[in-house]
Scaffold this motif. Structure first.
Motif, PDB file in Angstrom:
ATOM      1  N   ALA A  79       0.820  -1.209   0.000  1.00  0.00           N
ATOM      2  CA  ALA A  79       0.000   0.000   0.000  1.00  0.00           C
ATOM      3  C   ALA A  79       0.857   1.263   0.000  1.00  0.00           C
ATOM      4  CB  ALA A  79      -0.929  -0.002   1.210  1.00  0.00           C
ATOM      5  N   ILE A  80       2.009   1.193   0.651  1.00  0.00           N
ATOM      6  CA  ILE A  80       2.908   2.350   0.693  1.00  0.00           C
ATOM      7  C   ILE A  80       3.494   2.633  -0.681  1.00  0.00           C
ATOM      8  CG2 ILE A  80       5.098   3.197   1.650  1.00  0.00           C
ATOM      9  CD1 ILE A  80       4.505   1.422   4.103  1.00  0.00           C
ATOM     10  N   LEU A  81       3.757   1.570  -1.445  1.00  0.00           N
ATOM     11  CA  LEU A  81       4.378   1.684  -2.767  1.00  0.00           C
ATOM     12  C   LEU A  81       3.412   1.116  -3.810  1.00  0.00           C
ATOM     13  CD1 LEU A  81       7.843   0.334  -1.588  1.00  0.00           C
ATOM     14  CD2 LEU A  81       7.287   2.738  -2.029  1.00  0.00           C
ATOM     15  N   PRO A  82       2.317   1.839  -4.122  1.00  0.00           N
ATOM     16  CA  PRO A  82       1.254   1.293  -4.974  1.00  0.00           C
ATOM     17  C   PRO A  82       1.667   1.055  -6.418  1.00  0.00           C
ATOM     18  CG  PRO A  82       0.886   3.630  -4.539  1.00  0.00           C
ATOM     19  CD  PRO A  82       2.015   3.200  -3.658  1.00  0.00           C
ATOM     20  N   ASP A  83       2.790   1.647  -6.845  1.00  0.00           N
ATOM     21  CA  ASP A  83       3.255   1.434  -8.218  1.00  0.00           C
ATOM     22  C   ASP A  83       4.230   0.261  -8.310  1.00  0.00           C
ATOM     23  OD1 ASP A  83       5.122   2.809  -6.685  1.00  0.00           O
ATOM     24  OD2 ASP A  83       5.895   3.994  -8.367  1.00  0.00           O
ATOM     25  N   CYS A  84       4.294  -0.545  -7.251  1.00  0.00           N
ATOM     26  CA  CYS A  84       5.259  -1.652  -7.191  1.00  0.00           C
ATOM     27  C   CYS A  84       4.561  -2.958  -6.815  1.00  0.00           C
ATOM     28  CB  CYS A  84       6.331  -1.366  -6.139  1.00  0.00           C
ATOM     29  SG  CYS A  84       7.310   0.117  -6.446  1.00  0.00           S
ATOM     30  N   THR A  85       5.224  -4.047  -7.153  1.00  0.00           N
ATOM     31  CA  THR A  85       4.860  -5.344  -6.588  1.00  0.00           C
ATOM     32  C   THR A  85       5.855  -5.633  -5.459  1.00  0.00           C
ATOM     33  OG1 THR A  85       6.260  -6.512  -8.195  1.00  0.00           O
ATOM     34  CG2 THR A  85       3.937  -6.225  -8.745  1.00  0.00           C
ATOM     35  N   VAL A  86       5.340  -6.161  -4.363  1.00  0.00           N
ATOM     36  CA  VAL A  86       6.172  -6.449  -3.193  1.00  0.00           C
ATOM     37  C   VAL A  86       5.997  -7.914  -2.836  1.00  0.00           C
ATOM     38  CG1 VAL A  86       6.723  -5.845  -0.812  1.00  0.00           C
ATOM     39  CG2 VAL A  86       5.841  -4.080  -2.369  1.00  0.00           C
ATOM     40  N   GLU A  87       7.099  -8.651  -2.763  1.00  0.00           N
ATOM     41  CA  GLU A  87       7.068 -10.069  -2.425  1.00  0.00           C
ATOM     42  C   GLU A  87       7.983 -10.337  -1.237  1.00  0.00           C
ATOM     43  OE1 GLU A  87       8.133 -12.443  -5.781  1.00  0.00           O
ATOM     44  OE2 GLU A  87       7.018 -11.203  -7.198  1.00  0.00           O
ATOM     45  N   ARG A  88       7.547 -11.232  -0.369  1.00  0.00           N
ATOM     46  CA  ARG A  88       8.390 -11.618   0.758  1.00  0.00           C
ATOM     47  C   ARG A  88       9.449 -12.617   0.291  1.00  0.00           C
ATOM     48  NH1 ARG A  88       7.269 -11.237   6.050  1.00  0.00           N
ATOM     49  NH2 ARG A  88       5.022 -11.100   5.711  1.00  0.00           N
TER      50      ARG A  88
END
Length: 227
Positions: free
Chosen positions: A199-208
């Motif tokens: 949510a902080i970086l909406p233009d990104c995909t974030v994966e653990r």
């Protein structure tokens, strides 16, 4: 790194404690390390390093395992114990867990999950306002600063650039968890952390990529700009 000595030429107790904290921090960051590596990084003698490690071991803060490499003497790898992790500064306590337990008893587990979800949403909004706009690296750098101020040992690393030379991929690492006691009782907060970063970086995909909760020595996230 310089260390002052007392009039007798011995390192003062304050500086000894500071060096031990540096050793604990370095082991936390690396997961495991040797006495030789510690001596090199901290710029102190191998003899002093081994003495500090022996004292930390006697306190139950570190432990070691022997690794045989070829012929000759085994190499010792040092790791932090749970007690050692707790010795480092953190920004959490038993109150949050006690409060959530009380809430679960009085309002039910569903209400606890609703509170935790509301909390990460509020936190994401707060982070996003503080981070502002800018390149992805500028935003991640500001996010790391905010996390460090909250007790996380956070850092980031650059990965690949695209064909135009734009930095598109980063790894965000957190070598400790400032809400570890909450995560142990309510592991769903770890999922909320991932949702929060997205949510902080909406233009990104974030994966653990790494997870302390699964006995890894840090939490890690791959952050990539969406095309």
């Amino acid at each position: 790194m310089n260390y002052k000595t007392g009039g007798s030429g011995t390192v003062t107790t304050t500086n000894q404690n500071s060096t031990k904290q540096d050793i604990l921090r370095h082991i936390l960051k690396e997961g495991e390390t040797t006495a030789q590596q510690l001596a090199s990084v901290l710029e102190i003698s191998p003899q002093a390093t081994r003495r500090h490690l022996k004292e930390l071991g006697a306190e139950g803060l570190v432990y070691h395992k022997a690794v045989q490499q070829g012929m000759g003497r085994p190499q010792y790898l040092y790791q932090l114990s749970e007690k050692g992790r707790d010795r480092l500064p953190h920004d959490y306590g038993e109150f949050a867990v006690s409060f959530l337990h009380t809430l679960a008893e009085t309002a039910g587990e569903e209400q606890v999950q609703a509170v935790l979800q509301k909390q990460w949403q509020r936190k994401a909004t707060d982070y996003r306002e503080k981070i502002g706009t800018g390149s992805l690296e500028e935003r991640i750098a500001r996010l790391v600063e905010l996390r460090q101020a909250e007790g996380y040992m956070a850092e980031y690393h650059r990965l690949e650039k695209d064909s135009q030379g734009i930095q598109q991929q980063f790894l965000l690492f957190e070598h400790n968890c400032a809400i570890a006691s909450v995560a142990e009782s309510y592991p769903s907060v770890c999922g909320h952390e991932l949702e929060m970063f997205s949510a902080i970086l909406p233009d990104c995909t974030v994966e653990r990529t790494h997870w302390l909760y699964r006995d890894e020595h840090r939490c890690g996230y791959l952050i990539q700009l969406e095309n």
